[in-house]
Structures are given as C-alpha cells and as structure tokens.
Write a protein that holds these residues in place. Structure first.
Motif, PDB file in Angstrom:
ATOM      1  N   LEU A  17       0.831  -1.200   0.000  1.00 26.52           N
ATOM      2  CA  LEU A  17       0.000   0.000   0.000  1.00 26.52           C
ATOM      3  C   LEU A  17       0.868   1.254   0.000  1.00 26.52           C
ATOM      4  CD1 LEU A  17      -2.681  -1.136   2.614  1.00 26.52           C
ATOM      5  CD2 LEU A  17      -2.797  -1.297   0.122  1.00 26.52           C
ATOM      6  N   GLY A  18       0.782   2.011  -1.060  1.00 25.21           N
ATOM      7  CA  GLY A  18       1.593   3.222  -1.186  1.00 25.21           C
ATOM      8  C   GLY A  18       2.879   2.993  -1.940  1.00 25.21           C
ATOM      9  N   GLY A  25      -4.509   7.964  -3.866  1.00 17.20           N
ATOM     10  CA  GLY A  25      -5.301   8.293  -5.048  1.00 17.20           C
ATOM     11  C   GLY A  25      -6.514   7.396  -5.198  1.00 17.20           C
ATOM     12  N   GLY A  26      -6.357   6.113  -4.878  1.00 15.63           N
ATOM     13  CA  GLY A  26      -7.467   5.180  -4.984  1.00 15.63           C
ATOM     14  C   GLY A  26      -8.571   5.473  -3.986  1.00 15.63           C
ATOM     15  N   LEU A  27      -8.191   5.793  -2.754  1.00 13.13           N
ATOM     16  CA  LEU A  27      -9.196   6.143  -1.750  1.00 13.13           C
ATOM     17  C   LEU A  27      -9.894   7.447  -2.120  1.00 13.13           C
ATOM     18  CD1 LEU A  27      -7.355   5.244   1.577  1.00 13.13           C
ATOM     19  CD2 LEU A  27      -9.252   4.013   0.507  1.00 13.13           C
ATOM     20  N   ARG A  28      -9.121   8.398  -2.616  1.00 10.29           N
ATOM     21  CA  ARG A  28      -9.710   9.681  -3.019  1.00 10.29           C
ATOM     22  C   ARG A  28     -10.751   9.467  -4.120  1.00 10.29           C
ATOM     23  NH1 ARG A  28      -5.199  12.283  -3.972  1.00 10.29           N
ATOM     24  NH2 ARG A  28      -5.112  13.416  -1.994  1.00 10.29           N
ATOM     25  N   ALA A  92     -23.605   1.721  -1.684  1.00  9.17           N
ATOM     26  CA  ALA A  92     -22.492   2.651  -1.883  1.00  9.17           C
ATOM     27  C   ALA A  92     -21.508   2.581  -0.724  1.00  9.17           C
ATOM     28  CB  ALA A  92     -23.018   4.070  -2.055  1.00  9.17           C
ATOM     29  N   VAL A  93     -22.032   2.469   0.496  1.00  5.20           N
ATOM     30  CA  VAL A  93     -21.155   2.349   1.666  1.00  5.20           C
ATOM     31  C   VAL A  93     -20.382   1.038   1.604  1.00  5.20           C
ATOM     32  CG1 VAL A  93     -21.063   2.231   4.187  1.00  5.20           C
ATOM     33  CG2 VAL A  93     -22.666   3.792   3.078  1.00  5.20           C
ATOM     34  N   GLY A  94     -21.048  -0.034   1.189  1.00  5.31           N
ATOM     35  CA  GLY A  94     -20.380  -1.329   1.070  1.00  5.31           C
ATOM     36  C   GLY A  94     -19.275  -1.312   0.040  1.00  5.31           C
ATOM     37  N   ARG A  95     -19.527  -0.658  -1.084  1.00 11.65           N
ATOM     38  CA  ARG A  95     -18.485  -0.558  -2.108  1.00 11.65           C
ATOM     39  C   ARG A  95     -17.324   0.293  -1.605  1.00 11.65           C
ATOM     40  NH1 ARG A  95     -16.994  -1.168  -7.279  1.00 11.65           N
ATOM     41  NH2 ARG A  95     -15.999   0.550  -8.365  1.00 11.65           N
ATOM     42  N   LEU A  96     -17.621   1.379  -0.930  1.00 14.32           N
ATOM     43  CA  LEU A  96     -16.575   2.238  -0.383  1.00 14.32           C
ATOM     44  C   LEU A  96     -15.706   1.467   0.608  1.00 14.32           C
ATOM     45  CD1 LEU A  96     -15.274   5.016  -0.065  1.00 14.32           C
ATOM     46  CD2 LEU A  96     -17.050   5.571   1.615  1.00 14.32           C
ATOM     47  N   ALA A  97     -16.315   0.601   1.408  1.00 13.01           N
ATOM     48  CA  ALA A  97     -15.576  -0.168   2.413  1.00 13.01           C
ATOM     49  C   ALA A  97     -14.552  -1.102   1.786  1.00 13.01           C
ATOM     50  CB  ALA A  97     -16.547  -0.965   3.272  1.00 13.01           C
ATOM     51  N   THR A  98     -14.735  -1.457   0.510  1.00 14.13           N
ATOM     52  CA  THR A  98     -13.800  -2.359  -0.173  1.00 14.13           C
ATOM     53  C   THR A  98     -12.898  -1.610  -1.150  1.00 14.13           C
ATOM     54  OG1 THR A  98     -15.417  -2.875  -1.915  1.00 14.13           O
ATOM     55  CG2 THR A  98     -15.386  -4.310   0.034  1.00 14.13           C
ATOM     56  N   ALA A  99     -12.781  -0.300  -0.990  1.00 16.96           N
ATOM     57  CA  ALA A  99     -11.965   0.505  -1.911  1.00 16.96           C
ATOM     58  C   ALA A  99     -10.524   0.031  -1.974  1.00 16.96           C
ATOM     59  CB  ALA A  99     -12.014   1.977  -1.496  1.00 16.96           C
ATOM     60  N   SER A 100     -10.003  -0.502  -0.881  1.00 16.17           N
ATOM     61  CA  SER A 100      -8.602  -0.946  -0.854  1.00 16.17           C
ATOM     62  C   SER A 100      -8.350  -2.164  -1.727  1.00 16.17           C
ATOM     63  CB  SER A 100      -8.165  -1.240   0.590  1.00 16.17           C
ATOM     64  OG  SER A 100      -8.143  -0.056   1.346  1.00 16.17           O
ATOM     65  N   GLN A 101      -9.402  -2.783  -2.222  1.00 21.04           N
ATOM     66  CA  GLN A 101      -9.242  -3.902  -3.147  1.00 21.04           C
ATOM     67  C   GLN A 101      -9.088  -3.431  -4.586  1.00 21.04           C
ATOM     68  OE1 GLN A 101     -12.530  -6.619  -2.609  1.00 21.04           O
ATOM     69  NE2 GLN A 101     -12.272  -6.708  -0.389  1.00 21.04           N
ATOM     70  N   ARG A 102      -9.256  -2.123  -4.811  1.00 18.95           N
ATOM     71  CA  ARG A 102      -9.260  -1.580  -6.172  1.00 18.95           C
ATOM     72  C   ARG A 102      -8.341  -0.354  -6.250  1.00 18.95           C
ATOM     73  NH1 ARG A 102     -14.254  -2.328  -4.466  1.00 18.95           N
ATOM     74  NH2 ARG A 102     -14.620  -0.100  -4.239  1.00 18.95           N
ATOM     75  N   LYS A 104      -4.956   1.378  -8.002  1.00 19.41           N
ATOM     76  CA  LYS A 104      -4.160   1.260  -9.220  1.00 19.41           C
ATOM     77  C   LYS A 104      -2.669   1.175  -8.907  1.00 19.41           C
ATOM     78  CE  LYS A 104      -7.438   3.695 -12.200  1.00 19.41           C
ATOM     79  NZ  LYS A 104      -7.646   4.866 -13.098  1.00 19.41           N
ATOM     80  N   PRO A 105      -1.937   0.369  -9.673  1.00 15.64           N
ATOM     81  CA  PRO A 105      -0.483   0.288  -9.463  1.00 15.64           C
ATOM     82  C   PRO A 105       0.194   1.542  -9.985  1.00 15.64           C
ATOM     83  CG  PRO A 105      -1.101  -0.972 -11.402  1.00 15.64           C
ATOM     84  CD  PRO A 105      -2.387  -0.498 -10.789  1.00 15.64           C
ATOM     85  N   TRP A 106       1.355   1.844  -9.433  1.00 17.43           N
ATOM     86  CA  TRP A 106       2.193   2.894  -9.999  1.00 17.43           C
ATOM     87  C   TRP A 106       2.682   2.436 -11.376  1.00 17.43           C
ATOM     88  CZ3 TRP A 106       1.394   7.197  -7.622  1.00 17.43           C
ATOM     89  CH2 TRP A 106       1.261   7.256  -6.238  1.00 17.43           C
TER      90      TRP A 106
END
Length: 231
Positions: A17-18, A25-28, A92-102, A104-106
């Motif tokens: 992560l990072g 950027g992904g969380l944003r 929408a909240v459920g999808r947001l909770a899984t944002a770390s699964q999506r 993008k790579p550098w």
C-alpha cells in the motif's frame, strides 16, 4: 551508504500500500464516487478515513483494542465517512468499504516487479487483510511469488513480528532479505529486525529523515533493479 556489492541479497520483500499501488489516489477516487463530490469536499473525508485507520492501528499496537483486520477497520472508516457525508445508500457504503481492493499500481510496479522477480524470490508484505490482498493483487496485476498479510500474526507494521513473518518465509538470514518501501517508518521497522532496506520514492509516502541510513534510495523499481544487478 553501502553499495550493492556490500550486500548479498537473496529475497526481496515489498510493502504494497503506497509502495506498489496508489493508496491515497485510490481512496480519493472511491470517496469522490461514493459521495458524488469534488476534490474540496473529498479531502476532509479522506483525512477522516486515514485518521480512523491510523488511530485504530495504534490502539491495536498499544493493546487497547483486540486485533481487527484491515477489512473491519476499512468498514468502520467507510461508515464514519458515510455518517459525516450524509451517505445512506447501503450499497455505496459497502463498495466504499472495499476501496482498498481496487487501487491502481504505480506506472513501474508491474514491469519493475517482473524484472526483479526474474532474479530474486519476491514477496509482498502488507497491512491489508488476506482477502483484501488477494483481490488487490489481482486488480493491480501484482505477480508475487508469495504475498503475506500482517493478519497472519495479528499485527500491523512496524510491529517486529510482521517483518519476521517475511524473514521466516524467506528461510535465510535477515541481513540477506531486502525490504522495499516508500515509507521511511516501514523501513525503520525492517531495520530493527536486521533486514536490508531500500526506499523508493513515490508521489506520496514517508520520506527519509536526515538520520536515516537505508542501504539504497531510488527513484523507481527499474533503478533498484539496475543497482542490484551488480550485487
């Protein structure tokens, strides 16, 4: 600072992560999608999310909270954001909770990892839960020889047992295991258990301080591969 010929590296361990993916950027982007808002409105929500995650990880490290994996903490963060933003759509909240699964790579992550994996066993070592890490690796195209989660030892970096998890998997002395991260605090944790260290600069991350003495500081994974080619 040691040169490549001073270190006999057998295995390379990467923070994820990072370092390999753009977590910020992904969380944003996920927050902007969830609340249908622009950057000005999203930044306070991103700060709230990160504050919650970091606070809960500190509580776990201090023994003030039983271990909870990153999926649990991300869900809590998503619910706090939803409450602040007035977001009531459960999907929408459920999808947001899984944002770390999506995330993008550098730009150099896939090619750099493949280049290094042609010469060394490569491991991912992450805060992310095993389930999150599985899906994130698939989404970002990260091809590890092995991916390890702090969930296996019920701790978050920089707890020493997380780094020892990688050392145990490597089955070689710690001084022959190289930890690569964009976060100086992460590398200090690796140094504390005897691992070698390489800081890779990313647009976001924790930069080294003047007193830090990492084995290498590079601008990209390609540069790291070039440096290690002489080892």
């Amino acid at each position: 600072m040691p040169g490549a010929d001073d270190v006999d590296i057998e295995v390379i361990v990467f923070d994820v992560l990072g370092t390999m993916v753009d977590e910020t950027g992904g969380l944003r982007a996920a927050l902007a999608e969830a609340v249908s808002a622009g950057e000005a409105a999203v930044e306070p929500l991103l700060a709230l999310w990160r504050e919650h995650v970091e606070h809960e990880q500190r509580r776990i490290a201090a023994g003030d909270r039983a271990y909870a994996d990153s999926q649990v903490i991300d869900r809590e963060a998503a619910e706090r954001v939803a409450e602040r933003a007035g977001l009531s759509d459960a999907a929408a909240v459920g999808r947001l909770a899984t944002a770390s699964q999506r995330l993008k790579p550098w730009g150099d992550s896939g090619a750099g990892l493949a280049l290094l994996a042609g010469r060394f066993p490569v491991l991912g070592l992450s805060h992310a839960s095993r389930n999150t890490l599985l899906r994130l690796n698939a989404y970002a195209g990260l091809r590890w020889h092995q991916a390890l989660s702090g969930e296996e030892v019920r701790a978050y970096k920089p707890a020493p047992e997380v780094y020892r998890l990688a050392i145990d998997a490597a089955r070689c002395p710690a001084e022959r295991v190289l930890m690569v991260a964009a976060h100086a605090w992460d590398l200090r944790g690796a140094q504390a258990v005897g691992m070698r260290t390489a800081h890779v600069r990313r647009p976001v991350g924790d930069l080294p301080r003047g007193e830090d003495s990492f084995d290498w500081q590079v601008e990209s994974l390609k540069e790291l591969a070039d440096v290690l080619a002489t080892a």
